[in-house]
Motif scaffolding. Structure first.
Motif, PDB file in Angstrom:
ATOM      1  N   LEU A  55       0.841  -1.200   0.000  1.00  0.00           N
ATOM      2  CA  LEU A  55       0.000   0.000   0.000  1.00  0.00           C
ATOM      3  C   LEU A  55       0.866   1.235   0.000  1.00  0.00           C
ATOM      4  CD1 LEU A  55       0.181   1.244   3.108  1.00  0.00           C
ATOM      5  CD2 LEU A  55      -1.295  -0.666   3.590  1.00  0.00           C
ATOM      6  N   ARG A  56       0.218   2.375  -0.216  1.00  0.00           N
ATOM      7  CA  ARG A  56       0.880   3.674  -0.113  1.00  0.00           C
ATOM      8  C   ARG A  56       0.097   4.516   0.883  1.00  0.00           C
ATOM      9  NH1 ARG A  56       5.001   1.879  -1.270  1.00  0.00           N
ATOM     10  NH2 ARG A  56       5.860   1.702  -3.339  1.00  0.00           N
ATOM     11  N   ARG A  61      -1.066  12.215   5.382  1.00  0.00           N
ATOM     12  CA  ARG A  61      -1.515  11.364   6.487  1.00  0.00           C
ATOM     13  C   ARG A  61      -0.344  10.954   7.386  1.00  0.00           C
ATOM     14  NH1 ARG A  61      -2.294   9.514  10.446  1.00  0.00           N
ATOM     15  NH2 ARG A  61      -3.457   7.690  11.047  1.00  0.00           N
ATOM     16  N   LEU A  62       0.832  10.799   6.781  1.00  0.00           N
ATOM     17  CA  LEU A  62       1.990  10.327   7.531  1.00  0.00           C
ATOM     18  C   LEU A  62       3.253  10.937   6.945  1.00  0.00           C
ATOM     19  CD1 LEU A  62       3.007   8.088   9.652  1.00  0.00           C
ATOM     20  CD2 LEU A  62       3.602   6.848   7.600  1.00  0.00           C
ATOM     21  N   ASP A  63       3.797  11.902   7.634  1.00  0.00           N
ATOM     22  CA  ASP A  63       5.063  12.513   7.213  1.00  0.00           C
ATOM     23  C   ASP A  63       6.131  12.056   8.198  1.00  0.00           C
ATOM     24  OD1 ASP A  63       7.245  14.033   6.565  1.00  0.00           O
ATOM     25  OD2 ASP A  63       6.150  15.926   6.441  1.00  0.00           O
ATOM     26  N   PRO A  64       7.017  11.147   7.783  1.00  0.00           N
ATOM     27  CA  PRO A  64       7.999  10.600   8.717  1.00  0.00           C
ATOM     28  C   PRO A  64       8.976  11.634   9.271  1.00  0.00           C
ATOM     29  CG  PRO A  64       8.432   9.823   6.488  1.00  0.00           C
ATOM     30  CD  PRO A  64       7.132  10.583   6.449  1.00  0.00           C
ATOM     31  N   ASP A  68       7.505  14.086  16.418  1.00  0.00           N
ATOM     32  CA  ASP A  68       6.890  13.263  17.462  1.00  0.00           C
ATOM     33  C   ASP A  68       6.229  11.990  16.926  1.00  0.00           C
ATOM     34  OD1 ASP A  68       4.901  14.617  16.119  1.00  0.00           O
ATOM     35  OD2 ASP A  68       3.748  15.107  17.917  1.00  0.00           O
ATOM     36  N   LEU A  69       6.438  11.642  15.687  1.00  0.00           N
ATOM     37  CA  LEU A  69       5.827  10.463  15.091  1.00  0.00           C
ATOM     38  C   LEU A  69       6.450   9.193  15.678  1.00  0.00           C
ATOM     39  CD1 LEU A  69       3.700   9.997  12.835  1.00  0.00           C
ATOM     40  CD2 LEU A  69       5.613   9.583  11.324  1.00  0.00           C
ATOM     41  N   THR A  70       5.612   8.246  16.104  1.00  0.00           N
ATOM     42  CA  THR A  70       6.098   7.005  16.721  1.00  0.00           C
ATOM     43  C   THR A  70       5.819   5.808  15.815  1.00  0.00           C
ATOM     44  OG1 THR A  70       4.009   6.532  17.824  1.00  0.00           O
ATOM     45  CG2 THR A  70       5.598   7.922  19.031  1.00  0.00           C
ATOM     46  N   LEU A  71       6.385   4.678  16.177  1.00  0.00           N
ATOM     47  CA  LEU A  71       6.080   3.442  15.450  1.00  0.00           C
ATOM     48  C   LEU A  71       4.592   3.123  15.544  1.00  0.00           C
ATOM     49  CD1 LEU A  71       9.164   1.250  16.404  1.00  0.00           C
ATOM     50  CD2 LEU A  71       8.661   2.261  14.177  1.00  0.00           C
ATOM     51  N   ALA A  72       3.971   3.421  16.682  1.00  0.00           N
ATOM     52  CA  ALA A  72       2.529   3.197  16.834  1.00  0.00           C
ATOM     53  C   ALA A  72       1.741   4.059  15.854  1.00  0.00           C
ATOM     54  CB  ALA A  72       2.085   3.488  18.269  1.00  0.00           C
ATOM     55  N   ALA A  77      -1.509   4.316  10.879  1.00  0.00           N
ATOM     56  CA  ALA A  77      -1.702   4.772   9.492  1.00  0.00           C
ATOM     57  C   ALA A  77      -1.783   3.577   8.546  1.00  0.00           C
ATOM     58  CB  ALA A  77      -0.570   5.702   9.079  1.00  0.00           C
ATOM     59  N   ILE A  78      -0.974   2.552   8.789  1.00  0.00           N
ATOM     60  CA  ILE A  78      -1.018   1.339   7.963  1.00  0.00           C
ATOM     61  C   ILE A  78      -2.355   0.643   8.132  1.00  0.00           C
ATOM     62  CG2 ILE A  78      -0.057  -0.983   7.704  1.00  0.00           C
ATOM     63  CD1 ILE A  78       2.675   0.342   8.524  1.00  0.00           C
TER      64      ILE A  78
END
Length: 90
Positions: A55-56, A61-64, A68-72, A77-78
């Motif tokens: 998927l993309r 929605r998700l800017d790495p 403060d972005l976490t693995l969770a 988002a996935i």
């Protein structure tokens, strides 16, 4: 509903097998910026995860690069992208 635990295990597997993230244990609350990846490697990591799930995730929605972005957050988002890609139940 997708299993975040399973999603997290898959994401952690991508980190362990394709990226050198050190010996620190991976937890859902681990910030992406604490993985020891530079900005290019971080983008490659997200692409590798997207490829693994087929998927993309839209960048809005998700800017790495978010500090403060976490693995969770990535797993959420996935899971949401997977749910949106499924055809509606009849």
């Amino acid at each position: 509903m997708p299993s975040s635990t399973s999603t997290f295990e898959t994401v952690a597997d991508v980190l362990r097998t394709q990226f050198e993230t050190g010996d620190a244990p991976l937890e859902p609350a681990t910030p992406l910026n604490a993985l020891g990846l530079d900005s290019m490697s971080l983008m490659e990591f997200v692409f590798a995860v997207e490829d693994r799930f087929g998927l993309r995730i839209p960048e809005e929605r998700l800017d790495p690069r978010q500090a403060d972005l976490t693995l969770a957050d990535l797993c959420k988002a996935i899971d949401e992208a997977l749910a949106a890609a499924r055809p509606a139940a009849a």
